[in-house]
Design a protein around this motif. Sequence first.
Motif, PDB file in Angstrom:
ATOM      1  N   VAL A  28      -6.028   6.544  -5.796  1.00  0.00           N
ATOM      2  CA  VAL A  28      -5.754   5.708  -4.631  1.00  0.00           C
ATOM      3  C   VAL A  28      -7.074   5.216  -4.068  1.00  0.00           C
ATOM      4  CG1 VAL A  28      -4.795   5.640  -2.300  1.00  0.00           C
ATOM      5  CG2 VAL A  28      -3.630   6.931  -4.080  1.00  0.00           C
ATOM      6  N   SER A  29      -7.185   3.901  -3.908  1.00  0.00           N
ATOM      7  CA  SER A  29      -8.338   3.291  -3.264  1.00  0.00           C
ATOM      8  C   SER A  29      -7.952   3.034  -1.808  1.00  0.00           C
ATOM      9  CB  SER A  29      -8.685   1.974  -3.969  1.00  0.00           C
ATOM     10  OG  SER A  29      -9.710   1.301  -3.278  1.00  0.00           O
ATOM     11  N   LEU A  30      -8.614   3.738  -0.875  1.00  0.00           N
ATOM     12  CA  LEU A  30      -8.247   3.625   0.533  1.00  0.00           C
ATOM     13  C   LEU A  30      -8.591   2.252   1.087  1.00  0.00           C
ATOM     14  CD1 LEU A  30      -9.336   7.125   1.863  1.00  0.00           C
ATOM     15  CD2 LEU A  30      -7.092   6.380   1.050  1.00  0.00           C
ATOM     16  N   ILE A  31      -7.652   1.675   1.824  1.00  0.00           N
ATOM     17  CA  ILE A  31      -7.869   0.351   2.410  1.00  0.00           C
ATOM     18  C   ILE A  31      -7.732   0.362   3.929  1.00  0.00           C
ATOM     19  CG2 ILE A  31      -7.214  -0.954   0.359  1.00  0.00           C
ATOM     20  CD1 ILE A  31      -4.451  -1.368   1.614  1.00  0.00           C
ATOM     21  N   GLU A  32      -7.106   1.403   4.472  1.00  0.00           N
ATOM     22  CA  GLU A  32      -6.885   1.445   5.919  1.00  0.00           C
ATOM     23  C   GLU A  32      -6.769   2.889   6.379  1.00  0.00           C
ATOM     24  OE1 GLU A  32      -3.419   0.208   9.158  1.00  0.00           O
ATOM     25  OE2 GLU A  32      -3.095  -0.185   7.044  1.00  0.00           O
ATOM     26  N   ILE A  33      -7.429   3.197   7.497  1.00  0.00           N
ATOM     27  CA  ILE A  33      -7.282   4.493   8.139  1.00  0.00           C
ATOM     28  C   ILE A  33      -6.369   4.293   9.339  1.00  0.00           C
ATOM     29  CG2 ILE A  33      -8.474   6.371   9.337  1.00  0.00           C
ATOM     30  CD1 ILE A  33      -9.178   6.109   6.353  1.00  0.00           C
ATOM     31  N   VAL A  34      -5.382   5.133   9.484  1.00  0.00           N
ATOM     32  CA  VAL A  34      -4.452   5.018  10.601  1.00  0.00           C
ATOM     33  C   VAL A  34      -5.182   5.473  11.857  1.00  0.00           C
ATOM     34  CG1 VAL A  34      -2.257   5.820  11.559  1.00  0.00           C
ATOM     35  CG2 VAL A  34      -2.468   5.354   9.110  1.00  0.00           C
ATOM     36  N   LYS A  35      -5.394   4.555  12.770  1.00  0.00           N
ATOM     37  CA  LYS A  35      -6.220   4.823  13.942  1.00  0.00           C
ATOM     38  C   LYS A  35      -5.608   5.832  14.896  1.00  0.00           C
ATOM     39  CE  LYS A  35      -9.621   2.211  12.876  1.00  0.00           C
ATOM     40  NZ  LYS A  35     -10.846   2.826  12.405  1.00  0.00           N
ATOM     41  N   ASP A  36      -4.277   5.985  14.888  1.00  0.00           N
ATOM     42  CA  ASP A  36      -3.635   6.980  15.754  1.00  0.00           C
ATOM     43  C   ASP A  36      -4.090   8.376  15.401  1.00  0.00           C
ATOM     44  OD1 ASP A  36      -2.255   4.976  16.980  1.00  0.00           O
ATOM     45  OD2 ASP A  36      -0.392   5.311  15.878  1.00  0.00           O
ATOM     46  N   TYR A  37      -4.520   8.575  14.162  1.00  0.00           N
ATOM     47  CA  TYR A  37      -4.912   9.908  13.718  1.00  0.00           C
ATOM     48  C   TYR A  37      -6.390  10.176  14.008  1.00  0.00           C
ATOM     49  CZ  TYR A  37      -4.988  14.167  11.026  1.00  0.00           C
ATOM     50  OH  TYR A  37      -5.094  15.477  10.669  1.00  0.00           O
ATOM     51  N   VAL A  38      -7.235   9.153  13.935  1.00  0.00           N
ATOM     52  CA  VAL A  38      -8.668   9.324  14.137  1.00  0.00           C
ATOM     53  C   VAL A  38      -8.946   9.426  15.632  1.00  0.00           C
ATOM     54  CG1 VAL A  38     -10.951   8.335  13.767  1.00  0.00           C
ATOM     55  CG2 VAL A  38      -9.177   8.022  12.049  1.00  0.00           C
ATOM     56  N   PRO A  43       0.814  -1.218   0.000  1.00  0.00           N
ATOM     57  CA  PRO A  43       0.000   0.000   0.000  1.00  0.00           C
ATOM     58  C   PRO A  43       0.846   1.265   0.000  1.00  0.00           C
ATOM     59  CG  PRO A  43      -0.579  -1.444   1.856  1.00  0.00           C
ATOM     60  CD  PRO A  43       0.616  -2.024   1.194  1.00  0.00           C
ATOM     61  N   VAL A  44       0.321   2.318  -0.628  1.00  0.00           N
ATOM     62  CA  VAL A  44       0.940   3.638  -0.567  1.00  0.00           C
ATOM     63  C   VAL A  44       0.397   4.349   0.666  1.00  0.00           C
ATOM     64  CG1 VAL A  44       1.271   3.795  -3.062  1.00  0.00           C
ATOM     65  CG2 VAL A  44      -0.840   4.660  -2.057  1.00  0.00           C
ATOM     66  N   GLU A  45       1.071   5.398   1.090  1.00  0.00           N
ATOM     67  CA  GLU A  45       0.644   6.136   2.271  1.00  0.00           C
ATOM     68  C   GLU A  45      -0.030   7.443   1.865  1.00  0.00           C
ATOM     69  OE1 GLU A  45       4.398   6.459   4.270  1.00  0.00           O
ATOM     70  OE2 GLU A  45       4.157   4.498   5.219  1.00  0.00           O
ATOM     71  N   VAL A  46      -1.125   7.762   2.542  1.00  0.00           N
ATOM     72  CA  VAL A  46      -1.827   9.021   2.323  1.00  0.00           C
ATOM     73  C   VAL A  46      -1.473   9.932   3.496  1.00  0.00           C
ATOM     74  CG1 VAL A  46      -4.072  10.143   2.047  1.00  0.00           C
ATOM     75  CG2 VAL A  46      -3.710   7.825   1.146  1.00  0.00           C
ATOM     76  N   VAL A  47      -0.828  11.050   3.176  1.00  0.00           N
ATOM     77  CA  VAL A  47      -0.347  11.975   4.197  1.00  0.00           C
ATOM     78  C   VAL A  47      -1.069  13.303   4.005  1.00  0.00           C
ATOM     79  CG1 VAL A  47       1.700  13.196   5.041  1.00  0.00           C
ATOM     80  CG2 VAL A  47       1.902  10.824   4.231  1.00  0.00           C
ATOM     81  N   ILE A  48      -1.681  13.800   5.086  1.00  0.00           N
ATOM     82  CA  ILE A  48      -2.356  15.092   5.052  1.00  0.00           C
ATOM     83  C   ILE A  48      -1.658  15.997   6.044  1.00  0.00           C
ATOM     84  CG2 ILE A  48      -4.502  16.363   5.465  1.00  0.00           C
ATOM     85  CD1 ILE A  48      -6.025  13.850   4.673  1.00  0.00           C
ATOM     86  N   LEU A  62      -2.854   1.785  -5.321  1.00  0.00           N
ATOM     87  CA  LEU A  62      -2.932   2.566  -6.545  1.00  0.00           C
ATOM     88  C   LEU A  62      -3.913   1.920  -7.502  1.00  0.00           C
ATOM     89  CD1 LEU A  62       0.808   3.426  -7.266  1.00  0.00           C
ATOM     90  CD2 LEU A  62      -0.971   4.957  -6.432  1.00  0.00           C
ATOM     91  N   VAL A  63      -4.703   2.728  -8.167  1.00  0.00           N
ATOM     92  CA  VAL A  63      -5.643   2.231  -9.167  1.00  0.00           C
ATOM     93  C   VAL A  63      -5.504   3.075 -10.430  1.00  0.00           C
ATOM     94  CG1 VAL A  63      -7.330   1.296  -7.525  1.00  0.00           C
ATOM     95  CG2 VAL A  63      -7.521   3.663  -8.243  1.00  0.00           C
ATOM     96  N   LYS A  64      -5.718   2.450 -11.573  1.00  0.00           N
ATOM     97  CA  LYS A  64      -5.658   3.158 -12.850  1.00  0.00           C
ATOM     98  C   LYS A  64      -7.034   3.723 -13.158  1.00  0.00           C
ATOM     99  CE  LYS A  64      -4.455   2.767 -17.653  1.00  0.00           C
ATOM    100  NZ  LYS A  64      -4.373   1.917 -18.808  1.00  0.00           N
ATOM    101  N   LEU A  65      -7.059   4.995 -13.528  1.00  0.00           N
ATOM    102  CA  LEU A  65      -8.301   5.664 -13.883  1.00  0.00           C
ATOM    103  C   LEU A  65      -8.308   5.927 -15.379  1.00  0.00           C
ATOM    104  CD1 LEU A  65      -8.318   8.268 -10.966  1.00  0.00           C
ATOM    105  CD2 LEU A  65      -9.518   6.083 -11.053  1.00  0.00           C
ATOM    106  N   GLU A  66      -9.339   6.592 -15.847  1.00  0.00           N
ATOM    107  CA  GLU A  66      -9.434   6.931 -17.264  1.00  0.00           C
ATOM    108  C   GLU A  66      -8.276   7.835 -17.683  1.00  0.00           C
ATOM    109  OE1 GLU A  66     -13.192   8.769 -17.953  1.00  0.00           O
ATOM    110  OE2 GLU A  66     -14.314   7.074 -17.167  1.00  0.00           O
TER     111      GLU A  66
END
Length: 114
Positions: free
Chosen positions: A101-111, A76-81, A91-95
């Motif tokens: 990016v198709s999210l598969i996990e939310i980092v619980k330390d942040y929520v 998985p790639v990381e989503v950083v805000i 990663l997913v291919k679009l048109e």
Amino acid sequence: MSEELGDDVQDTVVQAVAEEAAAEEASKGGSNSIDAMLNVGLNVQIVLGQTRMPIAQLLKLSRGSIIELDKSIGQPVEVVINDRLVARGDLVKLEDDRLGVSLIEIVKDYVSET
């Protein structure tokens, strides 16, 4: 599962926006409001991987150079805000040869646990 993931993502983004809006409002001396939060820009990054290299090696890079990352294909790639890891995704291919990016996990330390 996807509906629950969607709620977690929304909560995560709202928390990040609230933090940014609170900081912005505090610097302006104004009161907090949901309207102020909706216009706050966030820096969203998708991190494919990382590496460390000496400056000498970095200066030798040119077009076509390959930089080896610390991740393998399929990980998985990381989503950083705003410089905080909030989620992981695939990663997913679009048109039109675009990526997403198709999210598969939310980092619980942040929520927040409210």
